[in-house]
Design a protein around this motif. Structure first.
Motif, PDB file in Angstrom:
ATOM      1  N   LEU A 236       2.664  -9.737  -6.294  1.00  0.00           N
ATOM      2  CA  LEU A 236       3.853 -10.105  -7.365  1.00  0.00           C
ATOM      3  C   LEU A 236       4.494 -11.362  -6.761  1.00  0.00           C
ATOM      4  CD1 LEU A 236       5.748  -9.563  -9.805  1.00  0.00           C
ATOM      5  CD2 LEU A 236       7.165  -8.266  -8.035  1.00  0.00           C
ATOM      6  N   LEU A 237       4.429 -12.582  -7.536  1.00  0.00           N
ATOM      7  CA  LEU A 237       5.073 -13.832  -6.963  1.00  0.00           C
ATOM      8  C   LEU A 237       6.525 -13.714  -7.670  1.00  0.00           C
ATOM      9  CD1 LEU A 237       4.567 -16.632  -5.673  1.00  0.00           C
ATOM     10  CD2 LEU A 237       3.950 -17.484  -7.868  1.00  0.00           C
ATOM     11  N   MET A 238       7.453 -14.132  -6.785  1.00  0.00           N
ATOM     12  CA  MET A 238       8.974 -14.344  -7.060  1.00  0.00           C
ATOM     13  C   MET A 238       9.602 -15.718  -6.809  1.00  0.00           C
ATOM     14  SD  MET A 238      11.895 -11.919  -5.778  1.00  0.00           S
ATOM     15  CE  MET A 238      11.951 -12.305  -4.074  1.00  0.00           C
ATOM     16  N   ILE A 239      10.182 -16.251  -7.830  1.00  0.00           N
ATOM     17  CA  ILE A 239      10.713 -17.393  -7.612  1.00  0.00           C
ATOM     18  C   ILE A 239      12.305 -17.344  -7.894  1.00  0.00           C
ATOM     19  CG2 ILE A 239      10.963 -19.982  -8.314  1.00  0.00           C
ATOM     20  CD1 ILE A 239       7.874 -19.532  -9.264  1.00  0.00           C
TER      21      ILE A 239
ATOM     22  N   LEU B  68       3.282 -11.705 -12.169  1.00  0.00           N
ATOM     23  CA  LEU B  68       2.185 -10.619 -11.658  1.00  0.00           C
ATOM     24  C   LEU B  68       0.833 -11.264 -11.711  1.00  0.00           C
ATOM     25  CD1 LEU B  68       2.690  -7.657 -10.802  1.00  0.00           C
ATOM     26  CD2 LEU B  68       1.979  -6.871 -13.279  1.00  0.00           C
ATOM     27  N   ILE B  69       0.531 -11.358 -10.350  1.00  0.00           N
ATOM     28  CA  ILE B  69      -0.676 -12.107  -9.983  1.00  0.00           C
ATOM     29  C   ILE B  69      -1.992 -11.069 -10.086  1.00  0.00           C
ATOM     30  CG2 ILE B  69      -1.959 -13.383  -8.302  1.00  0.00           C
ATOM     31  CD1 ILE B  69       0.622 -14.438  -7.297  1.00  0.00           C
ATOM     32  N   GLY B  70      -1.554  -9.813  -9.621  1.00  0.00           N
ATOM     33  CA  GLY B  70      -2.459  -8.712  -9.728  1.00  0.00           C
ATOM     34  C   GLY B  70      -1.791  -7.460 -10.035  1.00  0.00           C
ATOM     35  N   GLY B  71      -2.248  -6.489 -10.780  1.00  0.00           N
ATOM     36  CA  GLY B  71      -1.534  -5.205 -11.097  1.00  0.00           C
ATOM     37  C   GLY B  71      -1.041  -5.105 -12.369  1.00  0.00           C
ATOM     38  N   THR B  72      -0.302  -4.010 -12.579  1.00  0.00           N
ATOM     39  CA  THR B  72       0.370  -3.797 -13.499  1.00  0.00           C
ATOM     40  C   THR B  72       2.047  -3.357 -13.103  1.00  0.00           C
ATOM     41  OG1 THR B  72      -0.156  -1.510 -13.902  1.00  0.00           O
ATOM     42  CG2 THR B  72      -1.133  -3.219 -15.153  1.00  0.00           C
ATOM     43  N   ALA B  73       2.776  -3.293 -14.005  1.00  0.00           N
ATOM     44  CA  ALA B  73       4.208  -2.998 -13.800  1.00  0.00           C
ATOM     45  C   ALA B  73       4.895  -2.793 -15.059  1.00  0.00           C
ATOM     46  CB  ALA B  73       5.052  -4.062 -12.753  1.00  0.00           C
ATOM     47  N   LEU B  74       6.020  -1.873 -15.073  1.00  0.00           N
ATOM     48  CA  LEU B  74       7.138  -1.919 -16.194  1.00  0.00           C
ATOM     49  C   LEU B  74       8.226  -2.696 -15.745  1.00  0.00           C
ATOM     50  CD1 LEU B  74       7.074   1.982 -17.210  1.00  0.00           C
ATOM     51  CD2 LEU B  74       5.970   0.178 -18.175  1.00  0.00           C
TER      52      LEU B  74
END
Length: 155
Positions: A104-107, A63-69
């Protein structure tokens, strides 16, 4: 055979994804010899994929920026800016964006899941068809085709 690859932002494919968010495909299997896929989501509060399992690839979210569950199995975790999570294949997981916007970065490794995003999403370089949406049926079809199992609705 692997070879070096460079793409500037304007060369990266951008797909419309869930709830009108954007997934930029930074690297795909064609660019990495099938080794990995890297995507970057620009999404808004409430964006949440179904609870799902990858059968072919491991996944990393940062998560580069922000918030999440984030749900990993039945465990719920709060992910804040700079947080990272590793999701091995065959582990059910999901997330929900809790901030107004998130980066959000996803790999994924190996590559291949980008096919699901291209199949169900829409290339933003093309005109948007009237009434375009990623229906649950289209998402289920894309998931099955590319080795994902939808375990349940978004959390």
């Amino acid at each position: 055979m692997s070879m070096a690859y460079l793409a500037q932002p304007e060369q990266q494919q951008k797909l419309e994804w869930l709830d009108g968010g954007t997934l930029s495909l930074l690297l795909d299997g064609a660019a990495t010899g099938g080794q990995l896929m890297i995507g970057r989501f620009d999404v808004s509060r409430g964006e949440a994929p179904p609870f799902h399992t990858h059968t072919r690839e491991d996944e990393i979210f940062m998560l580069i920026g922000g918030t999440a569950l984030v749900w990993v199995g039945e465990e719920e975790h709060e992910l804040k800016e700079g947080g990272i999570v590793f999701l091995p294949k065959n582990i059910p997981h999901a997330y929900r964006i809790t901030s107004a916007k998130a980066d959000l970065l996803m790999i994924n490794t190996p590559a291949g899941i980008e096919g699901m995003f291209r199949y169900a999403g829409r290339d933003r370089a093309t005109p948007r068809p009237d009434g375009f949406e990623i229906s649950p049926g289209r998402l289920a079809e894309a998931s099955e085709k590319f080795g994902n199992i939808i375990v349940g609705p978004p959390r």
